[in-house]
Motif scaffolding. Structure first.
Motif, PDB file in Angstrom:
ATOM      1  N   GLY A  91      -2.367   8.700 -28.464  1.00 26.97           N
ATOM      2  CA  GLY A  91      -3.544   9.373 -28.723  1.00 26.97           C
ATOM      3  C   GLY A  91      -4.916   8.216 -28.956  1.00 26.97           C
ATOM      4  O   GLY A  91      -5.898   8.072 -28.673  1.00 26.97           O
ATOM      5  N   SER A  92      -4.263   7.084 -29.347  1.00 26.75           N
ATOM      6  CA  SER A  92      -5.239   5.627 -29.629  1.00 26.75           C
ATOM      7  C   SER A  92      -5.688   5.397 -28.192  1.00 26.75           C
ATOM      8  O   SER A  92      -6.739   4.870 -28.015  1.00 26.75           O
ATOM      9  N   ALA A  93      -4.679   5.449 -27.309  1.00 21.54           N
ATOM     10  CA  ALA A  93      -4.898   4.939 -25.848  1.00 21.54           C
ATOM     11  C   ALA A  93      -5.981   5.859 -25.169  1.00 21.54           C
ATOM     12  O   ALA A  93      -6.998   5.384 -24.383  1.00 21.54           O
ATOM     13  N   ALA A  94      -5.913   7.217 -25.449  1.00 25.33           N
ATOM     14  CA  ALA A  94      -6.958   8.001 -24.908  1.00 25.33           C
ATOM     15  C   ALA A  94      -8.167   7.823 -25.460  1.00 25.33           C
ATOM     16  O   ALA A  94      -9.436   7.898 -24.732  1.00 25.33           O
ATOM     17  N   LEU A  95      -8.311   7.326 -27.002  1.00 25.54           N
ATOM     18  CA  LEU A  95      -9.551   7.304 -27.418  1.00 25.54           C
ATOM     19  C   LEU A  95     -10.249   5.791 -27.026  1.00 25.54           C
ATOM     20  O   LEU A  95     -11.359   5.848 -26.810  1.00 25.54           O
ATOM     21  N   LEU A  96      -9.350   4.842 -26.538  1.00 28.63           N
ATOM     22  CA  LEU A  96      -9.932   3.708 -25.943  1.00 28.63           C
ATOM     23  C   LEU A  96     -10.363   3.972 -24.733  1.00 28.63           C
ATOM     24  O   LEU A  96     -11.262   3.177 -24.174  1.00 28.63           O
ATOM     25  N   ALA A  97      -9.707   4.935 -23.856  1.00 29.93           N
ATOM     26  CA  ALA A  97     -10.192   5.423 -22.578  1.00 29.93           C
ATOM     27  C   ALA A  97     -11.552   5.842 -22.662  1.00 29.93           C
ATOM     28  O   ALA A  97     -12.372   5.525 -22.031  1.00 29.93           O
ATOM     29  N   ALA A  98     -11.867   6.603 -23.811  1.00 28.73           N
ATOM     30  CA  ALA A  98     -13.046   7.269 -23.835  1.00 28.73           C
ATOM     31  C   ALA A  98     -14.281   6.197 -24.276  1.00 28.73           C
ATOM     32  O   ALA A  98     -15.103   6.168 -23.584  1.00 28.73           O
ATOM     33  N   VAL A  99     -13.816   5.259 -24.991  1.00 27.40           N
ATOM     34  CA  VAL A  99     -14.661   4.173 -25.458  1.00 27.40           C
ATOM     35  C   VAL A  99     -15.145   3.583 -23.968  1.00 27.40           C
ATOM     36  O   VAL A  99     -16.392   3.004 -23.934  1.00 27.40           O
ATOM     37  N   PHE A 100     -13.924   3.171 -23.332  1.00 24.70           N
ATOM     38  CA  PHE A 100     -14.189   2.256 -22.243  1.00 24.70           C
ATOM     39  C   PHE A 100     -15.115   3.111 -21.018  1.00 24.70           C
ATOM     40  O   PHE A 100     -16.119   2.747 -20.561  1.00 24.70           O
ATOM     41  N   ARG A 101     -14.726   4.440 -20.980  1.00 25.42           N
ATOM     42  CA  ARG A 101     -15.910   5.345 -20.189  1.00 25.42           C
ATOM     43  C   ARG A 101     -16.936   5.354 -20.530  1.00 25.42           C
ATOM     44  O   ARG A 101     -17.992   5.323 -19.706  1.00 25.42           O
ATOM     45  N   LEU A 102     -17.101   5.398 -21.949  1.00 24.10           N
ATOM     46  CA  LEU A 102     -18.737   5.424 -22.534  1.00 24.10           C
ATOM     47  C   LEU A 102     -19.367   3.995 -22.083  1.00 24.10           C
ATOM     48  O   LEU A 102     -20.702   4.301 -21.910  1.00 24.10           O
ATOM     49  N   CYS A 103     -18.760   3.066 -22.394  1.00 25.88           N
ATOM     50  CA  CYS A 103     -19.399   1.569 -22.518  1.00 25.88           C
ATOM     51  C   CYS A 103     -19.444   0.920 -20.979  1.00 25.88           C
ATOM     52  O   CYS A 103     -20.527   0.047 -20.971  1.00 25.88           O
ATOM     53  N   LEU A 104     -18.617   1.161 -20.374  1.00 30.64           N
ATOM     54  CA  LEU A 104     -18.636   0.332 -18.941  1.00 30.64           C
ATOM     55  C   LEU A 104     -19.091   1.298 -17.915  1.00 30.64           C
ATOM     56  O   LEU A 104     -19.259   2.559 -17.656  1.00 30.64           O
ATOM     57  N   PRO A 105     -19.673   0.650 -16.862  1.00 34.00           N
ATOM     58  CA  PRO A 105     -20.240   1.378 -15.721  1.00 34.00           C
ATOM     59  C   PRO A 105     -19.228   1.936 -14.870  1.00 34.00           C
ATOM     60  O   PRO A 105     -17.919   1.568 -14.972  1.00 34.00           O
ATOM     61  N   THR A 106     -19.623   2.902 -13.938  1.00 34.57           N
ATOM     62  CA  THR A 106     -18.683   3.728 -13.403  1.00 34.57           C
ATOM     63  C   THR A 106     -17.660   2.660 -12.552  1.00 34.57           C
ATOM     64  O   THR A 106     -16.576   3.057 -12.379  1.00 34.57           O
ATOM     65  N   VAL A 107     -18.316   1.948 -11.878  1.00 39.81           N
ATOM     66  CA  VAL A 107     -17.688   1.114 -10.949  1.00 39.81           C
ATOM     67  C   VAL A 107     -16.693   0.258 -11.622  1.00 39.81           C
ATOM     68  O   VAL A 107     -15.574  -0.149 -10.987  1.00 39.81           O
ATOM     69  N   ARG A 108     -16.694   0.034 -12.829  1.00 41.84           N
ATOM     70  CA  ARG A 108     -15.562  -0.728 -13.423  1.00 41.84           C
ATOM     71  C   ARG A 108     -14.342  -0.074 -14.088  1.00 41.84           C
ATOM     72  O   ARG A 108     -13.414  -0.580 -14.539  1.00 41.84           O
ATOM     73  N   VAL A 109     -14.589   1.184 -14.367  1.00 39.45           N
ATOM     74  CA  VAL A 109     -13.598   2.072 -15.160  1.00 39.45           C
ATOM     75  C   VAL A 109     -12.418   2.525 -14.309  1.00 39.45           C
ATOM     76  O   VAL A 109     -11.488   2.865 -14.894  1.00 39.45           O
ATOM     77  N   GLY A 110     -12.546   2.377 -12.656  1.00 42.76           N
ATOM     78  CA  GLY A 110     -11.538   2.815 -11.959  1.00 42.76           C
ATOM     79  C   GLY A 110     -11.233   4.196 -12.217  1.00 42.76           C
ATOM     80  O   GLY A 110     -12.054   5.154 -12.104  1.00 42.76           O
ATOM     81  N   LEU A 111      -9.916   4.623 -12.532  1.00 41.89           N
ATOM     82  CA  LEU A 111      -9.447   5.838 -12.219  1.00 41.89           C
ATOM     83  C   LEU A 111      -9.741   6.754 -13.589  1.00 41.89           C
ATOM     84  O   LEU A 111      -9.576   7.730 -13.652  1.00 41.89           O
ATOM     85  N   LEU A 112     -10.343   6.101 -14.611  1.00 45.40           N
ATOM     86  CA  LEU A 112     -10.904   6.724 -15.798  1.00 45.40           C
ATOM     87  C   LEU A 112     -12.033   7.670 -15.347  1.00 45.40           C
ATOM     88  O   LEU A 112     -12.361   8.441 -16.256  1.00 45.40           O
ATOM     89  N   ALA A 113     -12.732   7.444 -14.442  1.00 49.81           N
ATOM     90  CA  ALA A 113     -13.850   8.193 -13.972  1.00 49.81           C
ATOM     91  C   ALA A 113     -13.317   9.331 -13.119  1.00 49.81           C
ATOM     92  O   ALA A 113     -13.018   8.950 -11.998  1.00 49.81           O
TER      93      ALA A 113
END
Length: 81
Positions: A28-50
């Motif tokens: 669950g923490s990994a999913a929350l971390l993915a949400a933070v990365f998706r929120l803070c990083l530009p779309t080209v940097r998040v890879g398959l999280l977008a």
């Protein structure tokens, strides 16, 4: 994406070694971390999280992660002290 994958791998190791509550909490923490990365990083940097739009991805990952963390924290230990 690599960081989130490594955290998920750690969760799998915990679940495989019969530490399923701790593994679920880490997952669950990994999913929350993915949400933070998706929120803070530009779309080209998040890879398959977008997957969809940024608001949808952040909302879905936050809901999934917080639900898993809540369930892992509150589920009965089945008599194990």
């Amino acid at each position: 994406m690599v960081v989130v994958g490594l955290v998920v791998l750690v969760a799998i190791v915990f679940v495989a070694s019969d530490r399923w509550r701790r593994g679920a909490f880490i997952f669950g923490s990994a999913a929350l971390l993915a949400a933070v990365f998706r929120l803070c990083l530009p779309t080209v940097r998040v890879g398959l999280l977008a997957v969809r739009g940024k608001p949808f991805d952040v909302a879905a990952l936050s809901l999934l992660g917080s639900t898993i963390v809540f369930l892992a924290a509150t589920i009965n230990t089945l008599g194990v002290g």
